[in-house]
Design an enzyme around this catalytic site. Structure first.
Site, short mmCIF file in Angstrom:
data_model
loop_
_atom_site.label_atom_id
_atom_site.label_comp_id
_atom_site.label_asym_id
_atom_site.label_seq_id
_atom_site.Cartn_x
_atom_site.Cartn_y
_atom_site.Cartn_z
N ASP A 12 0.83 -1.20 0.00
CA ASP A 12 0.00 0.00 0.00
C ASP A 12 0.87 1.26 0.00
OD1 ASP A 12 -2.37 -1.43 0.06
OD2 ASP A 12 -2.49 -1.43 2.25
N TYR B 97 6.58 -8.55 8.31
CA TYR B 97 6.32 -7.12 8.44
C TYR B 97 6.62 -6.66 9.86
CZ TYR B 97 3.36 -7.81 4.26
OH TYR B 97 2.89 -8.13 3.00
N ASP C 242 -6.72 1.60 8.28
CA ASP C 242 -5.42 2.25 8.40
C ASP C 242 -5.63 3.76 8.32
OD1 ASP C 242 -5.89 2.79 5.72
OD2 ASP C 242 -4.17 1.66 4.95
N ARG D 222 -3.71 -4.85 7.74
CA ARG D 222 -4.76 -3.90 8.18
C ARG D 222 -5.91 -4.63 8.87
NH1 ARG D 222 -7.01 -1.02 3.34
NH2 ARG D 222 -5.99 -2.57 2.03
#
Length: 230
Positions: free
Chosen positions: A52, A80, A94, A186
């Site tokens: 993203d 991540y 988010d 998310r």
């Protein structure tokens, strides 16, 4: 220094994607730089797994004949690091959208936060965010969301092999996650808030690994541009 033939035959380029760029913009920029440097009319360049715009970190790019390997890289496990902010939700899960609900977090303890992670390790069912590029009946989900249309999104199976809390400075909780292809961090943040009988959203995200590839070995777009001429 790599030649025109090297890029046409195929290269794997590890880019550390900056905040604010779409993955598509990175691909376009790298393709343009290669074409410009070698005076090429066209060259195939693709990426293995979208990040993203609000996320940074590892983006695998493939050129030339190596674009056929993209699906192999996409299927690999990813890691991540990031930050979940407790006490507030957003429609996109988010910071892409404004906060829509707030919650009192004074009763949440550090033990609660650590214990809640166990619910998400292993094979879980996850609902993708409505603000995502997944398609339903030929349209991207975010198109429905931006038009204010409600759409039913089926849950799907994903695998999370590790979910650990690294730092807690409420309302912010830093984490590391290792997960399968198709996992939405998310959604994990949103569901984590629910697990605490609260609300949460993802406020920072960085992809650190894809399979054996590590962001420590990735370069900036500027460094890639320099490498073409040096």
């Amino acid at each position: 220094m790599l030649t025109k033939e090297d890029y046409l035959e195929g290269q794997v380029i590890l880019i550390d994607k900056p905040l604010g760029w779409t993955s598509f913009q990175v691909v376009n920029k790298v393709r343009w730089l290669i074409r410009k440097q070698f005076d090429l009319k066209k060259i195939k360049v693709g990426h293995a797994g979208t990040l993203d715009p609000l996320a940074s970190g590892l983006l695998i790019l493939c050129t030339g004949k190596f674009t056929k390997q993209i699906e192999t890289y996409q299927a690999q496990h990813k890691e991540y690091t990031g930050t979940i902010t407790l006490g507030a939700t957003t429609p996109s899960y988010d910071l892409e959208t404004e906060i829509d609900n707030t919650y009192n977090i004074t009763s949440i303890s550090k033990d609660d936060i650590h214990q809640a992670t166990s619910q998400f390790v292993g094979d879980i069912m996850q609902q993708p965010p409505v603000f995502s590029a997944l398609k339903k009946e030929g349209k991207r989900l975010y198109e429905y969301a931006r038009a204010g249309e409600e759409v039913e999104i089926p849950k799907r199976a994903v695998h999370i092999s590790a979910f650990e809390i690294t730092t807690i400075h409420l309302p912010n909780v830093d984490f590391r996650v290792a997960c399968s292809k198709g996992t939405y961090i998310r959604s994990l943040a949103h569901d984590f808030g629910k697990a605490l009988d609260n609300g949460a959203h993802l406020s920072a995200l960085r992809r650190t690994k894809i399979g054996d590839f590590d962001v420590a070995n990735a370069i900036s777009i500027e460094a890639f541009e320099t490498s073409l001429t040096n």
